[in-house]
Structures are given as C-alpha cells and as structure tokens.
Design a protein around this motif. Structure first.
Motif, mmCIF file in Angstrom:
data_model
loop_
_atom_site.group_PDB
_atom_site.id
_atom_site.type_symbol
_atom_site.label_atom_id
_atom_site.label_comp_id
_atom_site.label_asym_id
_atom_site.label_seq_id
_atom_site.Cartn_x
_atom_site.Cartn_y
_atom_site.Cartn_z
ATOM 1 N N HIS A 158 27.575 44.113 48.539
ATOM 2 C CA HIS A 158 27.709 45.311 49.350
ATOM 3 C C HIS A 158 29.116 45.926 49.255
ATOM 4 C CE1 HIS A 158 27.363 47.936 52.799
ATOM 5 N NE2 HIS A 158 28.448 47.390 53.296
ATOM 6 N N TRP A 159 30.124 45.066 49.069
ATOM 7 C CA TRP A 159 31.511 45.531 49.061
ATOM 8 C C TRP A 159 31.984 45.940 47.673
ATOM 9 C CZ3 TRP A 159 33.256 46.616 53.666
ATOM 10 C CH2 TRP A 159 32.657 45.953 54.745
ATOM 11 N N ILE A 160 31.145 45.719 46.674
ATOM 12 C CA ILE A 160 31.561 46.019 45.303
ATOM 13 C C ILE A 160 31.063 47.390 44.846
ATOM 14 C CG2 ILE A 160 31.309 45.275 42.875
ATOM 15 C CD1 ILE A 160 33.181 43.499 44.599
ATOM 16 N N ASN A 161 29.846 47.720 45.217
ATOM 17 C CA ASN A 161 29.226 48.982 44.780
ATOM 18 C C ASN A 161 29.305 49.144 43.264
ATOM 19 O OD1 ASN A 161 28.507 49.727 47.400
ATOM 20 N ND2 ASN A 161 30.591 50.415 47.782
ATOM 21 N N ASP A 162 29.896 50.246 42.822
ATOM 22 C CA ASP A 162 29.927 50.469 41.371
ATOM 23 C C ASP A 162 31.328 50.262 40.804
ATOM 24 O OD1 ASP A 162 31.111 52.533 42.632
ATOM 25 O OD2 ASP A 162 30.210 54.125 41.433
ATOM 26 N N GLU A 163 32.055 49.328 41.383
ATOM 27 C CA GLU A 163 33.427 49.091 40.915
ATOM 28 C C GLU A 163 33.521 47.814 40.089
ATOM 29 O OE1 GLU A 163 36.681 49.569 43.683
ATOM 30 O OE2 GLU A 163 35.333 50.603 45.061
ATOM 31 N N PRO A 164 34.478 47.764 39.156
ATOM 32 C CA PRO A 164 34.741 46.487 38.487
ATOM 33 C C PRO A 164 35.367 45.530 39.510
ATOM 34 C CG PRO A 164 36.443 48.073 37.949
ATOM 35 C CD PRO A 164 35.427 48.817 38.767
ATOM 36 N N PHE A 165 35.251 44.240 39.267
ATOM 37 C CA PHE A 165 35.801 43.292 40.254
ATOM 38 C C PHE A 165 36.168 41.969 39.590
ATOM 39 C CE2 PHE A 165 32.004 40.550 40.670
ATOM 40 C CZ PHE A 165 31.034 41.374 40.098
ATOM 41 N N GLY A 166 37.096 41.282 40.237
ATOM 42 C CA GLY A 166 37.462 39.941 39.782
ATOM 43 C C GLY A 166 36.733 38.893 40.599
ATOM 44 N N VAL A 167 36.636 37.693 40.053
ATOM 45 C CA VAL A 167 36.160 36.526 40.801
ATOM 46 C C VAL A 167 37.147 35.405 40.508
ATOM 47 C CG1 VAL A 167 34.341 34.778 41.041
ATOM 48 C CG2 VAL A 167 33.707 37.177 40.707
ATOM 49 N N SER A 168 37.569 34.701 41.557
ATOM 50 C CA SER A 168 38.531 33.620 41.350
ATOM 51 C C SER A 168 38.134 32.403 42.168
ATOM 52 C CB SER A 168 39.928 34.107 41.772
ATOM 53 O OG SER A 168 40.870 33.083 41.570
ATOM 54 N N LEU A 169 38.159 31.239 41.533
ATOM 55 C CA LEU A 169 37.839 29.992 42.228
ATOM 56 C C LEU A 169 39.155 29.280 42.551
ATOM 57 C CD1 LEU A 169 34.843 28.734 40.067
ATOM 58 C CD2 LEU A 169 34.900 30.492 41.844
ATOM 59 N N ALA A 170 39.470 29.239 43.836
ATOM 60 C CA ALA A 170 40.804 28.797 44.227
ATOM 61 C C ALA A 170 41.041 27.305 44.019
ATOM 62 C CB ALA A 170 41.056 29.173 45.690
ATOM 63 N N ASP A 171 39.956 26.518 43.892
ATOM 64 C CA ASP A 171 40.208 25.088 43.665
ATOM 65 C C ASP A 171 40.606 24.816 42.210
ATOM 66 O OD1 ASP A 171 37.621 25.735 42.907
ATOM 67 O OD2 ASP A 171 36.808 23.754 43.385
ATOM 68 N N GLU A 172 40.461 25.812 41.358
ATOM 69 C CA GLU A 172 41.025 25.728 40.007
ATOM 70 C C GLU A 172 42.414 26.346 40.100
ATOM 71 O OE1 GLU A 172 39.738 24.540 37.221
ATOM 72 O OE2 GLU A 172 37.570 24.505 37.484
ATOM 73 N N LEU A 173 43.408 25.491 40.167
ATOM 74 C CA LEU A 173 44.775 25.985 40.339
ATOM 75 C C LEU A 173 45.405 26.201 38.962
ATOM 76 C CD1 LEU A 173 47.254 26.547 42.121
ATOM 77 C CD2 LEU A 173 47.664 24.092 42.173
ATOM 78 N N ILE A 174 45.873 27.421 38.735
ATOM 79 C CA ILE A 174 46.501 27.723 37.436
ATOM 80 C C ILE A 174 47.869 28.326 37.706
ATOM 81 C CG2 ILE A 174 46.264 28.913 35.218
ATOM 82 C CD1 ILE A 174 43.241 29.178 35.844
ATOM 83 N N VAL A 175 48.907 27.688 37.167
ATOM 84 C CA VAL A 175 50.251 28.230 37.367
ATOM 85 C C VAL A 175 50.917 28.427 36.006
ATOM 86 C CG1 VAL A 175 50.706 27.347 39.694
ATOM 87 C CG2 VAL A 175 51.131 25.883 37.754
ATOM 88 N N GLY A 176 51.733 29.433 35.926
ATOM 89 C CA GLY A 176 52.415 29.706 34.662
ATOM 90 C C GLY A 176 53.218 30.970 34.783
ATOM 91 N N GLU A 177 53.925 31.293 33.697
ATOM 92 C CA GLU A 177 54.817 32.441 33.729
ATOM 93 C C GLU A 177 54.061 33.735 34.036
ATOM 94 O OE1 GLU A 177 57.715 33.619 30.341
ATOM 95 O OE2 GLU A 177 58.060 31.534 30.951
#
Ligand code: UTP
Length: 287
Positions: A119-138
């Motif tokens: 409902h909150w996306i409609n016709d827009e592009p969007f990201g999905v992120s799984l926070a338990d996959e922690l990725i750190v870097g420059e």
C-alpha cells in the motif's frame, strides 16, 4: 520513474535461530558494539538517500518503534544531567527518518512481509533491507546498489560469493551473462542443495526493485517451507525485465544467529576507535 526514496525493512520474523534471546525481544534490536542492528540498517539506507522507511513488524516488536520514537522524558533527563553528547545521540536517532510501521499478522515468509507494505509503495521503486545481515564498509551496501539502479533503472540485487559448501544456507542466483561489470540474473533458488546450486553467488539481504516486483509478489503462492518466498517473485521478474546482481564490497555478518552475531561484535569491537584498544588488551589472556 520516480526517485528512489522508499525502503522496506521486514522485521516480523520469528528469529528461531537465535532463541531464547529472541523469545521476548526482536533480533533486530540485538546490539552490535553500541547500537542495535536495525539502526545500522536505517543509517545505511539514509546514506543512500532512501529516507522513507517502512518497517514491517509483528508481535513483540514494539521496542523497534520505541527506538526510533521521541522520548521526551529521556531527552529532558539527559539535558538536565548535562549529558549533552548522549542527549544529541538519542535525539538524532529519534529524528533521523520518517518511519511508517506496518503489521505482518502472521510470519508467512519474507515475500509476504514485503507484500504487507504494498500500500505504501504504489508505483514507486523501492529498496528492501534485512537488518540481521549486517554489512559495513567504506561505501554503504545500499549505496553500491543504488549506483547501479541509477545507471540502469532496473532491479538490483546485492550478492556475495560464498563457499560452495554453504550454498544451502542462502538464496543463490543464476547468472545469464555479464556486460560492463553488471551481472544479468536469469533466476534464483532458495537454499539449494550443493549439487543443485546454479552458482556460488548468494543473495545477502539488500535489494532495489522496480514497482513490478510488488505486483508479481501478489501472485506468488507459498513455496519452500510453505512460505511466500521473495525469491520466487524475483525469479518471475527476471523473466520479464532485466534484473542485475551487484557483488557488494564490505564486511558481512549474518548477525541473525549467535555465531555470526558474536563475530560481528568481536570484529567491529576490535575496529572501534573508542573500544578497540581496550578490548584487544582485555582479550589477550583468553586467546
Ligand atoms: P529470516 O529467515 O532471516 O528471519 O528472514 P527469521 O524467520 O526471523 O529467522 P529464523 O530463520 O527463524 O532464525 C529474513 C528477514 O525477513 C523477516 C525477518 O524478520 C528477517 O529480517 N521476515 C521473515 C519477516 O518479516 N516475516 C516473515 O514471515 C519472515
């Protein structure tokens, strides 16, 4: 196509790999060094310009809402006690993003969780992120995906190479070809047996999708584990339009299980400018 500003954080899973720690508190609130996993995820998204956060939560996840909410009492206590730095940090976290909360009433799978935010996306592009996959870097992982999205305006999936013997733990992609360093994906399978894996490139919990993904997700029926699988919708999407894979640079920790979580704390603790030296000295007798 509209500017990429929205990002979904599915946080309604049961966290069974981390029981009993996750019985009464969300795994996304587990702390790595000095802040919870979900805050790393949100900060990474903000760094990529994705500032409309849609958090899919479920039962027992209220502390996530509280974490990003304003606590007037705490803020005034910190101010009155002259703890200016802490006040600034607490107040920054509460105001860092516009967050919408959506409920997934039953944990019917990652695909279902993403669908709950339709409902909150409609016709827009969007990201999905799984926070338990922690990725750190420059360069934050989401920023790396966004650069490819900006160039192609197509869906982009974050990937990392994994040892062949570990493919059964991940969604694994099949690669159709490579142009200008971009991997065009033709499909993906969820947690394949080693002999059935189409490659050793694993999906690592960072995605950018065109709005078409959400339409396809609505058609997906329960798959592996009787769950609505996000990978099934992505595989369908890849049949209709280009989907690219981006090998993500950075340190990645699967912090959704005790081993990966401990490693994340150890590595990021040792690298931390404030705690690193003390921790290294304190650990010496135990190594
Ligand atoms: P995981 O499979 O890692 O999470 O799903 P889980 O189900 O909580 O963990 P285990 O396997 O039981 O230990 C990936 C992400 O998708 C969310 C989870 O919260 C996690 O961030 N998820 C999963 C949902 O939001 N809803 C679901 O029905 C399933």
């Amino acid at each position: 196509m509209r500017k990429l500003r929205k990002i979904i954080f599915p946080t309604a899973g049961m966290g069974t790999r981390f029981l009993p720690a996750t019985k009464a508190s969300p795994k996304e609130m587990l702390t790595v060094v000095d802040k919870p996993l979900i805050q790393y995820g949100v900060e990474e998204a903000l760094a990529a310009g994705m500032d409309q956060i849609i958090m899919v939560t479920g039962r027992g996840k209220r502390s996530i809402e509280d974490h990003f909410d304003i606590s007037a009492e705490l803020e005034s206590n910190l101010r009155n006690a002259g703890k200016e730095e802490l006040y600034k940090e607490v107040s920054r976290v509460a105001r860092m993003a516009e967050v919408i909360y959506v409920r997934q009433k039953q944990a019917l799978g990652l695909g279902h969780a993403v669908r709950c935010a339709a409902h909150w996306i409609n016709d827009e592009p969007f990201g999905v992120s799984l926070a338990d996959e922690l990725i750190v870097g420059e360069t934050p992982a989401m920023q790396q995906l966004k650069e490819v999205y900006d160039q192609t305006r197509c869906s982009v999936i974050g990937l990392m190479q994994v040892p062949r013997g570990e493919v059964y733990k991940y969604g694994i992609v099949s690669i159709q070809g490579e142009t200008d360093g971009l991997l065009r994906l033709s499909g993906m399978v969820e947690k394949p047996a080693v002999d059935d894996a189409p490659s050793d490139m694993a999906i690592i919990g960072r995605y950018i999708f065109t709005p078409r993904l959400m339409q396809l997700l609505k058609l997906v029926t329960p798959g592996k584990g009787n769950e609505i699988q996000l990978t099934d919708a992505i595989a369908e999407l890849a049949r209709e339009e280009p989907v690219y894979g981006v090998p993500v640079h950075g340190q990645r920790f699967d912090a959704g299980n005790p081993g990966g979580f401990l490693l994340a704390n150890a590595v990021l603790g040792l690298q931390h400018p404030q705690y690193g030296d003390t921790l290294r000295k304190a650990l010496k007798p135990y190594l």
